[in-house]
Write a protein that holds these residues in place. Structure first.
Motif: not given
Length: 493
Positions: A341-363
């Motif tokens: 939603q853009g209320t924190v940096p947008a890259w945290l809202g990206h999903l890891k291809p394939g597994a469809r999990v929020p990889g950046n947020a997890m990292t």
């Protein structure tokens, strides 16, 4: 209402749980969601974390503290259930407060929520590494800060390897660990109780005293101080709500899973704590910790021998790894919801291809967890570092719970007035607000101030600093991206 996915800001978190960017939907039932909440609460490891500080603070009334914690938590759990039924969302408290009260308040609530989840995650590898050291010690390997740090890193690598492959694998792995640890720890508790009652070391009077407030060391003040850790134990039921977009029929299953997790795990703690209290005098528990050990390992050694102690240590390490897995799932979903939603940096809202999990947020969560855990271990000692992060986590948890109870009332009055239920959307959240405010006043504003600097006043100051940073972040987002702060009222009836 059935809504179609949209890429419009503000419509990612939809009442039916669909999402524009698509967390992977699966057939998880209420049992699966409840299990993940139970895993984070951790039937057995909740004792590893919280039994020692509770008994050290209030003496033999540990079962009473866990019982009070259930009563304190249940109204808020019902508010989570009510909102999950009306507005299931990976954003959980962030989405609910935003929709009920407004974007600025929602972003502030999201800041508190993510701080709470991150600190709850930071608690885990430090404790798991203590059991890693126990394992090494029992096989003759010298231990210290370095080996403890290796344990922290090893646990983090395991979590990353599993969670980046998807929610299904995360759930399967954690369930196996949880069942195994719960059975083993319950067996140890039963052994202690049978032996100690059989030889007269633990009598019916001792059982009664475990539930008697006047038996607490330090009286009522000590009970409220120990309740900090009882509440910390209950942290986890709220994480069930973050799985709304990955659960089949979330309106039905998420509310059931939330309440079941609180009641079932809470009952387990009350029962098993009774056996643990019977094992050692309070001072012996304190001494074990002071020497860098873990009381549950010492209990296993006394009642099961060296092999039993090794089994408990291995089971503890694997089970805490399971909680780490589940907590990383929950914390990353909450951060992901804000990122898209853009209320924190947008890259945290990206999903890891394939597994469809929020990889950046997890990292991000894993990196911060490792850095902070190692720093706290160096500054406060490996056997005590988790007390600080656990206390701050439960402080932010209570503020999150306060926001959810308020949102339960406001949201249903604003958007679902025709279906407003006096009990679930009125009386229950009012009780939840009253209970949370009382505990904040007695346990967090009062008892923590009297607990000294290291594990008391410094935590209070850190909470205030975090809230000030959150307010500053709201102002920054409002100026930098005003479009994500517009107040849109959607028909969610």
């Amino acid at each position: 209402m059935s809504a179609e996915p949209s890429t419009t800001e503000g419509r990612h978190d939809l009442p039916d749980g669909t999402a524009a960017q698509g967390l992977r939907k699966n057939s998880m039932s209420w049992v699966g969601a409840a299990l993940l909440g139970a895993i984070i609460m951790s039937p057995a490891s909740g004792l590893y974390f919280n039994f020692t500080p509770i008994e050290a603070t209030a003496g033999p009334v540990v079962p009473l503290i866990f019982l009070i914690a259930i009563v304190v938590t249940l109204p808020t759990a019902l508010s989570y259930a009510a909102l999950s039924r009306s507005l299931p969302s990976a954003g959980s408290a962030y989405t609910w407060v935003r929709c009920a009260i407004g974007p600025k308040t929602g972003v502030f609530a999201g800041w508190i929520l993510n701080g709470f989840y991150l600190l709850a995650q930071i608690v885990l590898p430090g404790i798991g590494a203590l059991f890693f050291n126990d394992i090494l010690s029992q096989v003759g390997v010298p231990t210290g800060y370095f080996t403890w740090a290796v344990g922290v890193l090893l646990m983090t690598v395991i979590v990353a390897a599993i969670n980046f492959r998807g929610i299904d694998l995360s759930l399967k792995g954690t369930v196996i660990f949880m069942i195994l640890e719960s059975v083993v720890v319950f067996a140890l508790m039963l052994t202690i109780f049978i032996v100690q009652t059989g030889n007269g070391s633990f009598t019916t009077t001792d059982v009664a005293n475990s539930f008697t407030p006047s038996a607490a060391t330090g009286g009522t003040v000590a009970i409220f101080a120990a309740l900090v850790f009882g509440i910390q134990a209950n942290v986890g039921f709220d994480a069930v709500s973050t799985l709304a977009e990955e659960t089949h029929t979330p309106r039905k299953f998420i509310p059931i899973a939330t309440v079941v997790a609180v009641v079932a795990v809470g009952a387990y703690w009350v029962i098993t704590a009774l056996g643990f209290v019977a094992a050692f005098p309070v001072q012996q528990v304190v001494d074990v910790v002071a020497n860098g050990g873990t009381p549950v390992s010492a209990m296993a050694d006394k009642f099961w021998g060296g092999i039993g102690q090794l089994v408990i240590s291995v089971i503890a390490f694997t089970s805490i790894t399971a909680i780490f897995l589940a907590q990383n799932v929950a914390s990353s979903r909450a951060l992901y919801a804000m990122g898209r939603q853009g209320t924190v940096p947008a890259w945290l809202g990206h999903l890891k291809p394939g597994a469809r999990v929020p990889g950046n947020a997890m990292t991000l969560g894993l990196v911060v967890t490792v850095v902070v855990t190692l720093a706290l271990g160096a500054a406060l000692g490996t056997a005590s570092q988790y007390n600080w992060s656990a206390t701050m986590a439960s402080s932010l948890a209570l503020l999150t719970y306060l926001g959810v109870n308020i949102a339960n009332i406001v949201y249903h009055l604003r958007f679902q007035r025709a279906r407003f239920h006096v009990l679930m959307h009125g009386i229950v959240p009012v009780i939840g607000i009253a209970v949370v405010c009382f505990v904040i006043y007695k346990s967090y504003l009062g008892s923590l101030w009297d607990a000294g600097w290291t594990f008391g006043r410094s935590v209070q100051i850190a909470v205030v600093v975090w809230l000030l940073l959150g307010a500053a972040w709201v102002l920054y987002v409002r100026r930098a991206t005003p479009e994500v702060m517009r107040d849109e009222e959607f028909d969610r009836a």
